[in-house]
Design a protein around this motif. Structure first.
Motif, mmCIF file in Angstrom:
data_model
loop_
_atom_site.group_PDB
_atom_site.id
_atom_site.type_symbol
_atom_site.label_atom_id
_atom_site.label_comp_id
_atom_site.label_asym_id
_atom_site.label_seq_id
_atom_site.Cartn_x
_atom_site.Cartn_y
_atom_site.Cartn_z
ATOM 1 N N GLY A 75 0.799 -1.214 0.000
ATOM 2 C CA GLY A 75 0.000 0.000 0.000
ATOM 3 C C GLY A 75 0.831 1.263 0.000
ATOM 4 O O GLY A 75 0.461 2.256 -0.635
ATOM 5 N N TYR A 78 1.927 1.879 -3.566
ATOM 6 C CA TYR A 78 0.776 2.324 -4.346
ATOM 7 C C TYR A 78 0.419 3.760 -3.983
ATOM 8 O O TYR A 78 0.030 4.558 -4.842
ATOM 9 C CB TYR A 78 -0.407 1.395 -4.076
ATOM 10 C CG TYR A 78 -1.651 1.710 -4.882
ATOM 11 C CD1 TYR A 78 -1.870 1.104 -6.117
ATOM 12 C CD2 TYR A 78 -2.614 2.614 -4.418
ATOM 13 C CE1 TYR A 78 -2.998 1.386 -6.862
ATOM 14 C CE2 TYR A 78 -3.745 2.912 -5.157
ATOM 15 C CZ TYR A 78 -3.938 2.290 -6.370
ATOM 16 O OH TYR A 78 -5.059 2.580 -7.113
ATOM 17 N N GLN A 79 0.553 4.083 -2.719
ATOM 18 C CA GLN A 79 0.196 5.417 -2.257
ATOM 19 C C GLN A 79 0.991 6.495 -2.976
ATOM 20 O O GLN A 79 0.429 7.500 -3.425
ATOM 21 C CB GLN A 79 0.422 5.518 -0.749
ATOM 22 C CG GLN A 79 -0.056 6.825 -0.122
ATOM 23 C CD GLN A 79 0.048 6.785 1.393
ATOM 24 O OE1 GLN A 79 0.616 5.859 1.965
ATOM 25 N NE2 GLN A 79 -0.516 7.775 2.050
ATOM 26 N N PRO A 284 -4.357 -2.366 -2.162
ATOM 27 C CA PRO A 284 -3.625 -1.212 -1.638
ATOM 28 C C PRO A 284 -4.516 -0.016 -1.332
ATOM 29 O O PRO A 284 -4.169 0.804 -0.477
ATOM 30 C CB PRO A 284 -2.631 -0.901 -2.753
ATOM 31 C CG PRO A 284 -3.264 -1.449 -3.993
ATOM 32 C CD PRO A 284 -4.004 -2.673 -3.562
ATOM 33 N N GLU A 287 -5.757 -0.625 2.019
ATOM 34 C CA GLU A 287 -4.662 -0.506 2.978
ATOM 35 C C GLU A 287 -4.388 0.957 3.329
ATOM 36 O O GLU A 287 -4.233 1.311 4.512
ATOM 37 C CB GLU A 287 -3.407 -1.162 2.402
ATOM 38 C CG GLU A 287 -2.305 -1.355 3.414
ATOM 39 C CD GLU A 287 -1.157 -2.199 2.878
ATOM 40 O OE1 GLU A 287 -0.288 -2.563 3.688
ATOM 41 O OE2 GLU A 287 -1.125 -2.486 1.661
ATOM 42 N N VAL A 288 -4.341 1.819 2.330
ATOM 43 C CA VAL A 288 -4.027 3.226 2.573
ATOM 44 C C VAL A 288 -5.193 3.949 3.241
ATOM 45 O O VAL A 288 -5.004 4.738 4.173
ATOM 46 C CB VAL A 288 -3.632 3.929 1.265
ATOM 47 C CG1 VAL A 288 -3.381 5.413 1.512
ATOM 48 C CG2 VAL A 288 -2.395 3.280 0.663
ATOM 49 N N GLU A 352 -10.171 -5.528 1.861
ATOM 50 C CA GLU A 352 -8.799 -6.001 1.835
ATOM 51 C C GLU A 352 -8.526 -6.950 0.682
ATOM 52 O O GLU A 352 -7.435 -6.961 0.114
ATOM 53 C CB GLU A 352 -8.476 -6.692 3.161
ATOM 54 C CG GLU A 352 -7.049 -7.132 3.313
ATOM 55 C CD GLU A 352 -6.754 -7.669 4.700
ATOM 56 O OE1 GLU A 352 -5.615 -8.139 4.922
ATOM 57 O OE2 GLU A 352 -7.643 -7.630 5.560
#
Length: 538
Positions: A75, A78-79, A284, A287-288, A352
């Motif tokens: 993540g 990806y962020q 991701p 996740e973020v 998720e």
């Protein structure tokens, strides 16, 4: 975010070499060429996985997904490659975190070095390098090479649309690689897609069996669907250049629309990176947004979705813990209280184990609507394509009410944005588009175009990179301006940021070629405010 930059330090201009023939020139070659969490070259040779393993590496590299050596999701990567670039620039989401290493950053249009280096490094490592390996292991005309080339064009089109000129045609020929102009990159994209479509069409006509099924997490080897995806990608890129190079755009769009293989037209045709028993990852975006709690709905999304009473709002975002409603945050805020906005603003509604979407039918219909409106291409009316685009988006999100939504000729985006933490209200009527959803066939071409682009922008979520490109290309839809333009020097007040700057690693390790590439930007310098080749209409 604390560990997301650790692997960046070794990636520099030298990695653009991209060739197995040059592997002796650097001890880092194997790290670039093979994901350390995947099989080794010996295992690949023994198990006959050569092409397939590189192909899966490419698929997980377009939008960074996977797990690190510790089993944790990616993540953070990806962020910085998606969410802190295209996603915030498109005003899909806003950052609510603060960072110890920088006060002003991408959400303020004050580009932070490590963040704007990241998309470039990841694309060459995870898309270009494995593609080059596939080329070395396959014959010209191989379906494997064709499928990999489609993925390469998708991944690298996102990179050129972030930066402008990039090393492309000469990749793999030298340690320090010259850049191509963005026009030349796009023309090569079209040639590559044309060849790939021809190869796959011939294969499908003569064979029809699934190809590379065990390694294809998009379509499970369904070649017909790869052809539709390639045609739709070709149409996307054709429309991207349609204001700067209309003749070429018409040629390429016509080839895509009229090809016997067709375009993506149903939810089942959508290009989606699927999880299965052999391939899993932590989504991701979840996740973020939910684990890191770093991102929330933007003020612009707040105005459009709440103003239109858009049923997709519940599919896109979670209700705020504070009051059970949907609220956004303005981009570019400073001294932000993360703990407050975590509960007062809306997180992104992903789970998720959700898949990752690359391209869907809604985008295809909106591309057709514009192609019909501006270029006279396609067999149906502009209104028909427009309404099919909205319906396809509703269908993909699993929400009802498309007919009522399309008939609504009174609801407008909110003209006042209210901060959910401070309750401070801002008049945004001059920023946000003020058109109802219902089609008006008597409207001007400009109004029709704006209406198409409003709905296309909504439907593109969560792919902010594509939405940002379309906002720069067309000037639509209107967006809530960042909180202040006082923290940067390169983007004019009230303007949309135009690009990422060339990576600092390129200046240090590919200096002469990078300096030469600055001249390809049109004389305006390597700044965040310099417009790309196709950005001539807003």
């Amino acid at each position: 975010m604390k560990h997301i930059f650790e692997h960046k330090t070794f990636i520099a201009g030298a990695f653009l070499a991209g060739s197995l023939l040059l592997s002796s020139c650097t001890g880092q070659f194997e790290k670039w060429n093979i994901n350390p969490n995947e099989v080794t070259p010996d295992q690949m040779e023994y198990d006959n996985l050569n092409t397939g393993a590189y192909f899966t590496q490419m698929q997980r590299g377009v939008f960074i997904v996977g797990r690190g050596a510790d089993g944790v999701g990616l993540g953070g990567e990806y962020q910085v490659t998606e969410m802190l670039t295209g996603d915030i620039f498109a005003s899909f989401i806003a950052n609510i975190n603060t960072y110890s290493y920088t006060t002003y950053h991408n959400d303020h249009y004050a580009l932070y070095r490590d963040w704007y280096n990241a998309p470039w490094a990841d694309a060459y490592t995870n898309v270009m390098q494995p593609w080059n390996s596939i080329v070395e292991k396959t014959e010209e005309g191989s379906p494997a090479r064709a499928m990999a080339t489609i993925v390469k064009v998708l991944g690298m089109s996102r990179i050129t649309d972030m930066y402008g000129p990039i090393p492309y045609s000469k990749f793999g020929t030298a340690i320090q690689v010259a850049y191509d102009s963005q026009k030349d990159v796009y023309y090569q994209f079209f040639d590559e897609l044309d060849d790939a479509i021809e190869v796959l069409t011939d294969y499908n006509t003569s064979n029809g069996n699934n190809y590379m099924e065990d390694y294809d997490y998009i379509y499970s080897g369904n070649v017909s669907k790869w052809i539709k995806f390639a045609n739709t990608l070709r149409l996307r890129l054709a429309m991207r250049i349609s204001y700067v190079d209309q003749s070429k755009a018409e040629t390429e769009a016509s080839a895509a629309i009229n090809h016997s293989g067709g375009l993506i037209s149903t939810t089942d045709d959508a290009a989606i990176l699927h999880q299965n028993t052999a391939f899993t990852f932590i989504n991701p975006i979840w996740e973020v947004s939910e684990s890191f709690q770093d991102m929330r709905m933007s003020a612009t999304m707040d105005c459009y979705l709440n103003g239109y009473n858009d049923p997709r709002i519940s599919a896109y975002f979670r209700t705020a813990t504070y009051d059970g409603a949907y609220h956004g945050v303005r981009n570019g805020m400073t001294d932000i209280s993360k703990d407050s906005y975590i509960v007062t603003a809306s997180g992104m509604n992903f789970e998720e184990d959700d898949d990752m979407q690359w391209m869907d039918a809604a985008e295809a219909y909106f591309l057709l609507a514009e192609a019909k409106l501006r270029l006279g291409l396609g067999s149906e009316s502009v209104q028909s394509y427009y309404e099919q685009g909205v319906r396809a988006s509703f269908s993909a999100e699993g929400v009802s009410g498309a007919d009522a939504y399309l008939a609504d000729d009174t609801s407008l985006p909110l003209n006042t944005y209210t901060d959910p933490t401070t309750s401070r209200s801002t008049n945004v009527v001059n920023y946000v588009s003020q058109l109802p959803v219902a089609w008006n066939d008597n409207a001007s071409t400009a109004e029709k175009m704006e209406r198409i682009m409003i709905q296309k922008w909504i439907a593109l979520y969560p792919d902010g990179q594509e939405a940002w490109s379309e906002m720069r290309r067309t000037g639509y839809p209107g967006f809530v301006r960042i909180n202040s333009y006082n923290y940067q020097t390169e983007v004019a007040s009230n303007e949309l940021i135009s690009r990422l700057k060339f990576p600092t690693t390129e200046y240090s390790d590919n200096s002469a070629n990078t300096q030469a590439a600055v001249s390809l930007l049109g004389g305006n310098g390597d700044t965040a405010g310099t417009r790309l080749w196709w950005d001539v209409n807003r």
